[in-house]
Design an enzyme around this catalytic site. Structure first.
Site, PDB file in Angstrom:
ATOM      1  N   ALA A 194      34.422  11.031   4.392  1.00  0.00           N
ATOM      2  CA  ALA A 194      35.352  10.326   3.491  1.00  0.00           C
ATOM      3  C   ALA A 194      36.701  10.199   4.168  1.00  0.00           C
ATOM      4  CB  ALA A 194      35.474  11.074   2.166  1.00  0.00           C
ATOM      5  N   GLY A 195      36.683   9.731   5.428  1.00  0.00           N
ATOM      6  CA  GLY A 195      37.935   9.479   6.148  1.00  0.00           C
ATOM      7  C   GLY A 195      38.336   8.033   5.957  1.00  0.00           C
ATOM      8  N   GLY A 285      34.989  10.464  12.445  1.00  0.00           N
ATOM      9  CA  GLY A 285      36.093  10.575  13.398  1.00  0.00           C
ATOM     10  C   GLY A 285      35.766   9.863  14.699  1.00  0.00           C
ATOM     11  N   ASP A 326      44.623   5.484  21.879  1.00  0.00           N
ATOM     12  CA  ASP A 326      43.650   6.437  21.325  1.00  0.00           C
ATOM     13  C   ASP A 326      43.169   7.458  22.345  1.00  0.00           C
ATOM     14  OD1 ASP A 326      43.749   5.030  18.951  1.00  0.00           O
ATOM     15  OD2 ASP A 326      41.595   4.639  18.840  1.00  0.00           O
ATOM     16  N   ALA A 334      46.549   1.426  15.883  1.00  0.00           N
ATOM     17  CA  ALA A 334      46.818   0.320  16.803  1.00  0.00           C
ATOM     18  C   ALA A 334      48.306   0.203  17.127  1.00  0.00           C
ATOM     19  CB  ALA A 334      46.310  -0.977  16.183  1.00  0.00           C
ATOM     20  N   HIS A 465      64.232  -8.467  -8.314  1.00  0.00           N
ATOM     21  CA  HIS A 465      63.549  -8.212  -9.572  1.00  0.00           C
ATOM     22  C   HIS A 465      62.831  -9.472 -10.031  1.00  0.00           C
ATOM     23  CE1 HIS A 465      62.676  -6.687 -13.550  1.00  0.00           C
ATOM     24  NE2 HIS A 465      63.147  -7.824 -14.038  1.00  0.00           N
TER      25      HIS A 465
HETATM   26  P1  FAD Z   1      40.880   0.397  22.034  1.00  0.00           P
HETATM   27  O1  FAD Z   1      41.275  -0.600  21.037  1.00  0.00           O
HETATM   28  O2  FAD Z   1      39.681   1.226  21.765  1.00  0.00           O
HETATM   29  O3  FAD Z   1      40.657  -0.415  23.385  1.00  0.00           O
HETATM   30  C1  FAD Z   1      40.176   0.176  24.530  1.00  0.00           C
HETATM   31  C2  FAD Z   1      39.559  -0.892  25.408  1.00  0.00           C
HETATM   32  O4  FAD Z   1      39.279  -0.330  26.689  1.00  0.00           O
HETATM   33  C3  FAD Z   1      38.229  -1.436  24.893  1.00  0.00           C
HETATM   34  O5  FAD Z   1      38.216  -2.836  25.001  1.00  0.00           O
HETATM   35  C4  FAD Z   1      37.198  -0.837  25.842  1.00  0.00           C
HETATM   36  O6  FAD Z   1      36.079  -1.674  26.034  1.00  0.00           O
HETATM   37  C5  FAD Z   1      38.011  -0.757  27.124  1.00  0.00           C
HETATM   38  N1  FAD Z   1      37.527   0.233  28.081  1.00  0.00           N
HETATM   39  C6  FAD Z   1      37.164   1.518  27.871  1.00  0.00           C
HETATM   40  N2  FAD Z   1      36.875   2.125  29.045  1.00  0.00           N
HETATM   41  C7  FAD Z   1      37.043   1.180  30.023  1.00  0.00           C
HETATM   42  C8  FAD Z   1      36.943   1.200  31.423  1.00  0.00           C
HETATM   43  N3  FAD Z   1      36.611   2.306  32.077  1.00  0.00           N
HETATM   44  N4  FAD Z   1      37.195   0.055  32.085  1.00  0.00           N
HETATM   45  C9  FAD Z   1      37.557  -1.080  31.441  1.00  0.00           C
HETATM   46  N5  FAD Z   1      37.705  -1.140  30.101  1.00  0.00           N
HETATM   47  C10 FAD Z   1      37.456  -0.019  29.410  1.00  0.00           C
HETATM   48  N6  FAD Z   1      44.303   1.125  13.357  1.00  0.00           N
HETATM   49  C11 FAD Z   1      45.346   0.626  12.668  1.00  0.00           C
HETATM   50  O7  FAD Z   1      46.499   0.840  13.072  1.00  0.00           O
HETATM   51  N7  FAD Z   1      45.170  -0.113  11.536  1.00  0.00           N
HETATM   52  C12 FAD Z   1      43.944  -0.382  11.051  1.00  0.00           C
HETATM   53  O8  FAD Z   1      43.807  -1.057  10.032  1.00  0.00           O
HETATM   54  C13 FAD Z   1      42.817   0.120  11.753  1.00  0.00           C
HETATM   55  N8  FAD Z   1      41.576  -0.127  11.319  1.00  0.00           N
HETATM   56  C14 FAD Z   1      40.503   0.336  12.030  1.00  0.00           C
HETATM   57  C15 FAD Z   1      39.224   0.086  11.538  1.00  0.00           C
HETATM   58  C16 FAD Z   1      38.125   0.565  12.220  1.00  0.00           C
HETATM   59  C17 FAD Z   1      36.743   0.272  11.681  1.00  0.00           C
HETATM   60  C18 FAD Z   1      38.301   1.297  13.429  1.00  0.00           C
HETATM   61  C19 FAD Z   1      37.116   1.790  14.208  1.00  0.00           C
HETATM   62  C20 FAD Z   1      39.563   1.564  13.911  1.00  0.00           C
HETATM   63  C21 FAD Z   1      40.682   1.094  13.211  1.00  0.00           C
HETATM   64  N9  FAD Z   1      41.977   1.355  13.637  1.00  0.00           N
HETATM   65  C22 FAD Z   1      43.049   0.884  12.927  1.00  0.00           C
HETATM   66  C23 FAD Z   1      42.246   2.132  14.855  1.00  0.00           C
HETATM   67  C24 FAD Z   1      42.548   1.180  16.023  1.00  0.00           C
HETATM   68  O9  FAD Z   1      41.471   0.299  16.195  1.00  0.00           O
HETATM   69  C25 FAD Z   1      42.809   1.970  17.291  1.00  0.00           C
HETATM   70  O10 FAD Z   1      43.808   2.928  17.063  1.00  0.00           O
HETATM   71  C26 FAD Z   1      43.244   1.060  18.414  1.00  0.00           C
HETATM   72  O11 FAD Z   1      42.276   0.076  18.675  1.00  0.00           O
HETATM   73  C27 FAD Z   1      43.517   1.863  19.685  1.00  0.00           C
HETATM   74  O12 FAD Z   1      43.896   0.998  20.697  1.00  0.00           O
HETATM   75  P2  FAD Z   1      43.616   1.353  22.236  1.00  0.00           P
HETATM   76  O13 FAD Z   1      44.157   0.209  23.016  1.00  0.00           O
HETATM   77  O14 FAD Z   1      44.096   2.701  22.536  1.00  0.00           O
HETATM   78  O15 FAD Z   1      42.040   1.412  22.387  1.00  0.00           O
HETATM   79  P1  NAI Z   2      38.684  10.318  10.018  1.00  0.00           P
HETATM   80  O1  NAI Z   2      39.137  11.399  10.885  1.00  0.00           O
HETATM   81  O2  NAI Z   2      39.668   9.510   9.268  1.00  0.00           O
HETATM   82  O3  NAI Z   2      37.668  10.889   8.939  1.00  0.00           O
HETATM   83  C1  NAI Z   2      36.474  11.533   9.290  1.00  0.00           C
HETATM   84  C2  NAI Z   2      36.006  12.313   8.079  1.00  0.00           C
HETATM   85  O4  NAI Z   2      34.687  12.777   8.346  1.00  0.00           O
HETATM   86  C3  NAI Z   2      36.867  13.537   7.809  1.00  0.00           C
HETATM   87  O5  NAI Z   2      37.237  13.552   6.440  1.00  0.00           O
HETATM   88  C4  NAI Z   2      35.969  14.695   8.197  1.00  0.00           C
HETATM   89  O6  NAI Z   2      36.218  15.860   7.443  1.00  0.00           O
HETATM   90  C5  NAI Z   2      34.594  14.113   7.890  1.00  0.00           C
HETATM   91  N1  NAI Z   2      33.500  14.767   8.610  1.00  0.00           N
HETATM   92  C6  NAI Z   2      33.492  15.210   9.899  1.00  0.00           C
HETATM   93  N2  NAI Z   2      32.280  15.736  10.188  1.00  0.00           N
HETATM   94  C7  NAI Z   2      31.513  15.612   9.077  1.00  0.00           C
HETATM   95  C8  NAI Z   2      30.166  15.959   8.772  1.00  0.00           C
HETATM   96  N3  NAI Z   2      29.366  16.532   9.658  1.00  0.00           N
HETATM   97  N4  NAI Z   2      29.713  15.693   7.524  1.00  0.00           N
HETATM   98  C9  NAI Z   2      30.510  15.113   6.599  1.00  0.00           C
HETATM   99  N5  NAI Z   2      31.796  14.766   6.844  1.00  0.00           N
HETATM  100  C10 NAI Z   2      32.280  14.996   8.074  1.00  0.00           C
HETATM  101  O7  NAI Z   2      37.763   9.388  10.940  1.00  0.00           O
HETATM  102  P2  NAI Z   2      37.166   7.943  10.751  1.00  0.00           P
HETATM  103  O8  NAI Z   2      37.110   7.543   9.323  1.00  0.00           O
HETATM  104  O9  NAI Z   2      35.933   7.924  11.560  1.00  0.00           O
HETATM  105  O10 NAI Z   2      38.259   7.029  11.466  1.00  0.00           O
HETATM  106  C11 NAI Z   2      38.667   7.309  12.799  1.00  0.00           C
HETATM  107  C12 NAI Z   2      40.083   6.933  13.000  1.00  0.00           C
HETATM  108  O11 NAI Z   2      40.221   5.515  13.100  1.00  0.00           O
HETATM  109  C13 NAI Z   2      41.029   7.306  11.861  1.00  0.00           C
HETATM  110  O12 NAI Z   2      41.421   8.640  11.917  1.00  0.00           O
HETATM  111  C14 NAI Z   2      42.176   6.389  12.119  1.00  0.00           C
HETATM  112  O13 NAI Z   2      42.989   6.949  13.118  1.00  0.00           O
HETATM  113  C15 NAI Z   2      41.499   5.143  12.648  1.00  0.00           C
HETATM  114  N6  NAI Z   2      41.380   4.160  11.552  1.00  0.00           N
HETATM  115  C16 NAI Z   2      42.526   3.690  10.987  1.00  0.00           C
HETATM  116  C17 NAI Z   2      42.472   2.806   9.946  1.00  0.00           C
HETATM  117  C18 NAI Z   2      43.737   2.359   9.310  1.00  0.00           C
HETATM  118  O14 NAI Z   2      44.795   2.555   9.895  1.00  0.00           O
HETATM  119  N7  NAI Z   2      43.697   1.748   8.123  1.00  0.00           N
HETATM  120  C19 NAI Z   2      41.199   2.303   9.421  1.00  0.00           C
HETATM  121  C20 NAI Z   2      40.054   2.888  10.079  1.00  0.00           C
HETATM  122  C21 NAI Z   2      40.166   3.765  11.116  1.00  0.00           C
END
Ligand code: FAD
Ligand code: NAI
Length: 486
Positions: A194-195, A285, A326, A334, A465
């Protein structure tokens, strides 16, 4: 590419592509290497965020919310719409089109800024003391090339944490990629975790009609949020029809049948339970992605959790090698990745080009968090449990959306805004919100904290407002018992 470039960025997500653009803007000859390919085998820049994260999830959250409003909420406005249906493939196609617009948009930005884009997986090679540059070996199938660069920025992002007992096939057991690509609404959907992803993706499919059960290991959920906000969220979500959140569970097995999945687990009271679902999302996570970087050979230090080790300026242990986003410590967001990318680009430009720029480490304390559920959740700065733990005395101001005219007009009078201010100086230490459009509202709090504002500073500003922003205004007034409309 035999010449030495100034900067090679490994990874084209929000950390890497933004770093590359900023480097190029500052006159650095820059290459960005990224491995992500679309279904046609072409480069698709933007990383997790654009391809399978922020953007596609928000597109589906918006579409599903529109449907939910029409189906269940619009009658409150005196509007009757009979027979609304969902065309899931059309919804997914709309999402895909938005993704393509943005991924190709980055390719255009690269062209405009003269960033060279290279498709492939980059590995940082070991460097001898006598070498004048770093070498990055880039592989795309059989095609191998070596790029030489004075500076390297590692921005390889993160990948989903795996649950040891299951294989993600993205057919029945899904990670974020599969959860964003379903072509039909599953009747019964299970979610492990429930993250942030679990709650957002659970929301999408619940709004479209799935019976959603979320299984969470911790006794509570949203552990990073302010406790009062997390409690309020739990109260609101537990009243939602079609959504069950079970906390404190321990999963013992996950078995895939022909068309369904069975999860066996122990509930919080120690009872054995069984959950049968059509699809299961695993969102427990994300972990740093260092798999292909060559860390065993090049000597790049990782910390005890596997993140690339960096200091506050994103410098790694290797000279002129930085890492952002990340793949390093700090929130996996992001905007945090992009800010680090800009900071590193500017630090390199100061050194290489003598630009006069005020390079500062990114201030994590003013990075906003937003969770795009309904109601939305957002915060910036410290929460009450953190302030208590640190022994900091603070005052609290709070105001509910139910007393706000705009929220009432929108038929969304749920939640509240809470301002935490230092008891001595009145400086705002944290702002926590649950309610309508708080994803937008939080920016005012971020700005206030960015300029070290006091709660009185916010209280002195005139707010339109009727607007949702009045809730933040009233919460700031309430810090000194001056709220007017409650
Ligand atoms: P990434 O976006 O993961 O990019 C890394 C890139 O490096 C990828 O294209 C990968 O293919 C490439 N790569 C990896 N290894 C190599 C290599 N050796 N050589 C060449 N290329 C490589 N964050 C928010 O702030 N707001 C949100 O609403 C949000 N929603 C999300 C929803 C979901 C479902 C998920 C999974 C994540 C979400 N996030 C959100 C988190 C956000 O996507 C990440 O924090 C962000 O993308 C991190 O950016 P980054 O550039 O560090 O890495
Ligand atoms: P998360 O860290 O937010 O949540 C993972 C959840 O899984 C936690 O509550 C944890 O206690 C639970 N968990 C771990 N192991 C478990 C198990 N074995 N069984 C049941 N529950 C378990 O991670 P999530 O949702 O995967 O997202 C990853 C990251 O991506 C976020 O932390 C966030 O940084 C980013 N993200 C950001 C968004 C935004 O900004 N709106 C949207 C989506 C992702």
């Amino acid at each position: 590419m035999s010449d030495i470039v100034d900067v090679a960025v490994i990874g084209g997500g929000p950390g890497g592509y933004v770093a590359a653009i900023r480097c190029a803007q500052l006159g650095l000859n820059t290459v960005c290497i990224d491995a992500w390919k679309n279904e046609r085998g072409r480069a698709s820049l933007g990383g997790t965020c654009l391809n399978v994260g922020c953007i596609p999830s928000k597109a589906l959250l918006e579409s599903s919310e529109q449907y939910f409003q029409v189906k269940h909420k619009i009658s409150a406005h005196g509007i009757q719409i009979e027979g609304a249906t969902v065309d899931v493939p059309a919804m997914i196609a709309r999402k895909d089109k938005i993704v393509t617009t943005f991924t190709t948009g980055i390719a255009s930005l690269f062209k405009k800024n003269k960033v060279q884009s290279v498709l492939g997986t980059g590995k940082l090679l070991k460097r001898a003391d006598t070498d004048d540059a770093w070498c990055v070996e880039v592989k795309d199938g059989d095609n191998i090339q070596t790029i030489r660069a004075k500076y390297v920025i590692v921005a390889t992002g993160s990948v989903p944490r795996q649950l040891p007992m299951v294989d993600i096939d993205n057919e029945t057991i899904l990670d974020n990629i599969g959860a964003l690509a379903l072509t039909d609404t599953p009747k019964r959907l299970g979610v492990v975790g429930a993250g942030v992803i679990g709650l957002e993706m659970g929301s999408v499919w619940r709004r479209l009609g799935s019976e959603v059960t979320i299984l969470e290991a911790m006794p509570d959920f949203l552990m990073a949020a302010d406790e009062q906000i997390a409690k309020e969220a739990k109260k609101i979500f537990s009243k939602e029809p079609g959504l069950v959140i079970q906390t404190g569970v321990e999963i013992s097995s996950i078995k895939t049948g022909k068309k369904s999945v069975t999860v066996q687990y122990q509930d919080a009271d120690g009872n054995k339970q069984k959950l049968d679902v059509d699809k299961l999302i695993v969102a427990i996570g994300r972990v740093p992605n260092t798999a292909d970087l060559g860390v065993d050979e090049n000597g790049l230090d990782l910390d005890e959790r596997g993140f690339v080790f960096v200091d506050e300026y994103c410098r790694t242990n290797l000279t002129n090698v930085f890492a952002v986003g990340d793949v390093v410590r700090g929130p996996m967001l992001a905007h945090k990745a992009s800010e680090e990318g800009v900071a590193v680009a500017e630090a390199i430009a100061v050194k290489e080009k003598g630009h006069q720029l005020n390079t500062q480490p990114v201030n994590f304390n003013v990075i906003p968090w937003v969770i795009y559920t309904a109601p939305e959740i957002a915060w910036v700065g410290k929460n009450e449990q953190e302030l208590k733990k640190a022994g900091i005395s603070y005052n609290v101001g709070q105001f509910p959306f139910i007393a706000n005219g705009r929220a009432r007009a929108m038929n969304a009078p749920t939640g509240f805004v809470k301002v935490l201010a230092d008891a001595e100086t009145d400086r705002v230490l944290g702002v926590h919100m649950i309610g309508p459009h708080v994803s937008e509202l939080i920016s005012e709090a971020v700005m206030a904290m960015g300029f070290s504002a006091s709660s009185e500073d916010i209280a002195c500003i005139v707010h339109a407002h009727p607007s949702l922003s009045e809730v933040l205004h009233e919460a700031a007034l309430d810090v000194n018992d001056r709220a007017l409309h409650i």
